[in-house]
Write a protein that holds these residues in place. Structure first.
Motif, short mmCIF file in Angstrom:
data_model
loop_
_atom_site.label_atom_id
_atom_site.label_comp_id
_atom_site.label_asym_id
_atom_site.label_seq_id
_atom_site.Cartn_x
_atom_site.Cartn_y
_atom_site.Cartn_z
N THR A 104 0.83 -1.20 0.00
CA THR A 104 0.00 0.00 0.00
C THR A 104 0.87 1.26 0.00
O THR A 104 1.81 1.37 0.79
CB THR A 104 -0.91 0.01 1.23
OG1 THR A 104 -1.70 -1.18 1.24
CG2 THR A 104 -1.82 1.22 1.23
N THR B 227 4.33 3.36 -5.46
CA THR B 227 4.01 4.06 -6.71
C THR B 227 4.95 3.60 -7.83
O THR B 227 6.07 3.15 -7.57
CB THR B 227 4.14 5.58 -6.54
OG1 THR B 227 5.49 5.90 -6.18
CG2 THR B 227 3.19 6.09 -5.47
N ASP C 153 -0.99 -2.84 -12.95
CA ASP C 153 -1.86 -1.78 -13.46
C ASP C 153 -1.08 -0.85 -14.38
O ASP C 153 0.07 -0.50 -14.11
CB ASP C 153 -2.46 -0.97 -12.30
CG ASP C 153 -3.77 -1.56 -11.82
OD1 ASP C 153 -4.17 -2.61 -12.33
OD2 ASP C 153 -4.40 -0.97 -10.93
N ASP D 278 -3.10 -3.34 -8.33
CA ASP D 278 -2.18 -4.43 -8.62
C ASP D 278 -0.92 -3.86 -9.26
O ASP D 278 -0.99 -2.83 -9.94
CB ASP D 278 -2.84 -5.44 -9.56
CG ASP D 278 -1.98 -6.67 -9.78
OD1 ASP D 278 -1.36 -6.76 -10.85
OD2 ASP D 278 -1.92 -7.52 -8.88
N VAL D 279 0.21 -4.53 -9.06
CA VAL D 279 1.47 -4.01 -9.58
C VAL D 279 1.52 -3.99 -11.10
O VAL D 279 2.38 -3.33 -11.69
CB VAL D 279 2.66 -4.82 -9.04
CG1 VAL D 279 2.78 -4.64 -7.54
CG2 VAL D 279 2.52 -6.31 -9.40
N THR E 196 -5.14 2.21 -8.26
CA THR E 196 -4.20 1.14 -8.57
C THR E 196 -4.39 0.02 -7.55
O THR E 196 -4.27 0.24 -6.35
CB THR E 196 -2.76 1.67 -8.51
OG1 THR E 196 -2.60 2.70 -9.48
CG2 THR E 196 -1.77 0.55 -8.80
N LEU F 126 -0.60 2.47 -4.86
CA LEU F 126 -1.33 1.21 -4.78
C LEU F 126 -2.26 1.19 -3.57
O LEU F 126 -1.87 1.57 -2.46
CB LEU F 126 -0.35 0.05 -4.70
CG LEU F 126 -0.97 -1.33 -4.93
CD1 LEU F 126 -0.02 -2.22 -5.72
CD2 LEU F 126 -1.35 -2.00 -3.63
N TRP G 83 1.03 4.66 -13.13
CA TRP G 83 -0.09 4.36 -12.25
C TRP G 83 -0.91 5.62 -12.01
O TRP G 83 -0.38 6.73 -11.93
CB TRP G 83 0.40 3.84 -10.91
CG TRP G 83 0.94 2.44 -10.96
CD1 TRP G 83 1.08 1.65 -12.06
CD2 TRP G 83 1.44 1.69 -9.86
NE1 TRP G 83 1.62 0.44 -11.71
CE2 TRP G 83 1.86 0.43 -10.35
CE3 TRP G 83 1.58 1.95 -8.49
CZ2 TRP G 83 2.39 -0.56 -9.54
CZ3 TRP G 83 2.11 0.96 -7.68
CH2 TRP G 83 2.51 -0.28 -8.19
N ASN H 149 -4.91 -1.28 -1.35
CA ASN H 149 -5.10 -2.72 -1.14
C ASN H 149 -6.57 -3.13 -1.11
O ASN H 149 -7.06 -3.72 -0.15
CB ASN H 149 -4.39 -3.16 0.15
CG ASN H 149 -4.89 -2.45 1.38
OD1 ASN H 149 -5.15 -1.26 1.35
ND2 ASN H 149 -5.03 -3.18 2.48
#
Length: 369
Positions: free
Chosen positions: A184, A187, A229, A226-227, A224, A195, A191, A197
């Motif tokens: 969480t 960045t 995205d 998910d990594v 965002t 991120l 994005w 969660n």
């Protein structure tokens, strides 16, 4: 609530013993009849409670009320046949669940879902139960229990497989459980946001949700999650997954639940219509056209009642394979696979029997398991 459901909680002998201990100055026969009748009346049967002929009436009323409160404060689970599924029913009025919690009380949520497995060489669905206790202060320690129920869907009646029912207990401060990736705030270029969660929501994520449909729609589309995205808008199924993950906790207040429902139903390829849950309860059905998944929400409170999807739906979103569509509450071996099975990570296949709907129940309890 049926009378047989109540007796799953209190047997005749247990009820007689409890009532006898609590009051010894009322005629036993009259008192027991009155308490039982009071309990049945509170549970919805037409029988009216008789009037006891001796003093102490208020204590019998208190006892009957205590029994009803106990039943209302627990998620009632009814076994159909051994090893049987556990149809989840809300253990208390859904509106009652929105009251403030006192210190020492917990939000309780139960999820009964089906997991594809290979049992005795056959593709089947095995039922898993996940229970969650969230304290009155969500910043406190959450308790999660995961276990197989023993129910297997798709195995011929003549065949039998023993299932490991040992529970796995986990504890997470503010909902952050060991072993779950916590990125969480991370960045990356491209994005839309740091991120968030949504796929393993904790106290901070739920607290960040405001009861504003427009703002939630924007978050469902562009947060965002998910990594992988890349800044594009989320699909309807991804948005549905985000909403489902939050509602499964039983923690979001009613205005937020209603705003999430409205925000989701307003996204392209999503819709909301009146209907029923798979087990026949009235519901607002929020569906998505890209994968055919449905959330069933209580019409009055927007509490989550059930979730289902068509047979053959893969375990991940077709367009975003790295966004999980199953609750990330159990690592690959949280409680061990069922005995005599081989772990199967293959998504639902056409030959697999259709999985029954995932069912949810919620309560307020005074214990954490």
């Amino acid at each position: 609530m049926r009378e047989d459901n109540v007796r799953k909680i209190w047997s005749d002998a247990e009820l007689d013993a409890a009532l006898s201990d609590l009051h010894d100055d009322v005629d036993e026969e009259d008192g027991l009849a009155f308490a039982r009748a009071s309990l049945m009346a509170a549970a919805g049967t037409p029988e009216a409670p008789p009037q006891p002929r001796r003093r102490g009436t208020w204590r019998w009323i208190a006892v009957a009320a205590a029994v009803v409160t106990l039943v209302g404060g627990l998620g009632i689970v009814v076994s159909l046949r051994p090893p049987a599924p556990e149809p989840a029913r809300p253990g208390a009025s859904l509106a009652y669940l929105d009251r403030p919690l006192a210190p020492g009380e917990f939000h309780y949520a139960q999820k009964l879902t089906w997991v594809p497995e290979t049992v005795l060489g056959k593709q089947v669905n095995v039922q898993r139960k996940v229970e969650l206790w969230i304290p009155a202060d969500p910043k406190g320690t959450w308790h999660r229990r995961t276990m197989w129920t023993g129910a297997i869907d798709g195995l011929p009646p003549a065949e039998h497989a023993e299932v490991n029912r040992a529970p796995k207990d986990e504890y997470g401060p503010a909902g952050v459980f060991p072993g779950e990736p916590r990125m969480t705030g991370m960045t990356q270029p491209g994005w839309n946001t740091p991120l968030k969660n949504w796929l393993s929501p904790d106290a901070d994520l739920v607290t960040s949700l405001v009861p504003d449909r427009a703002k939630l729609t924007k978050r469902l589309l562009f947060d965002t999650i998910d990594v992988t995205d890349d800044g594009r808008a989320h699909s309807a199924t991804e948005a549905l997954t985000m909403v489902r993950m939050v509602l499964e906790l039983g923690l979001a207040p009613r205005p937020v639940r209603e705003a999430l429902r409205d925000a989701l139903s307003g996204i392209d390829m999503a819709f909301a219509v009146p209907g029923q849950t798979p087990d026949g309860r009235p519901a607002t059905v929020v569906g998505v056209k890209d994968t055919g998944q449905h959330l069933y929400l209580d019409p009055a409170t927007a509490q989550l009642l059930a979730w289902d999807f068509p047979p053959g739906t893969p375990a991940t979103t077709p367009t975003r394979p790295d966004v999980p569509l199953t609750v990330p509450v159990a690592p690959p071996t949280p409680v061990g696979p069922p005995t005599a099975t081989t772990k199967n990570e293959v998504p639902f296949a056409p030959q697999l029997p259709p999985a029954p709907a995932t069912l949810y129940s919620f309560a307020i309890t005074g214990t954490s398991g």
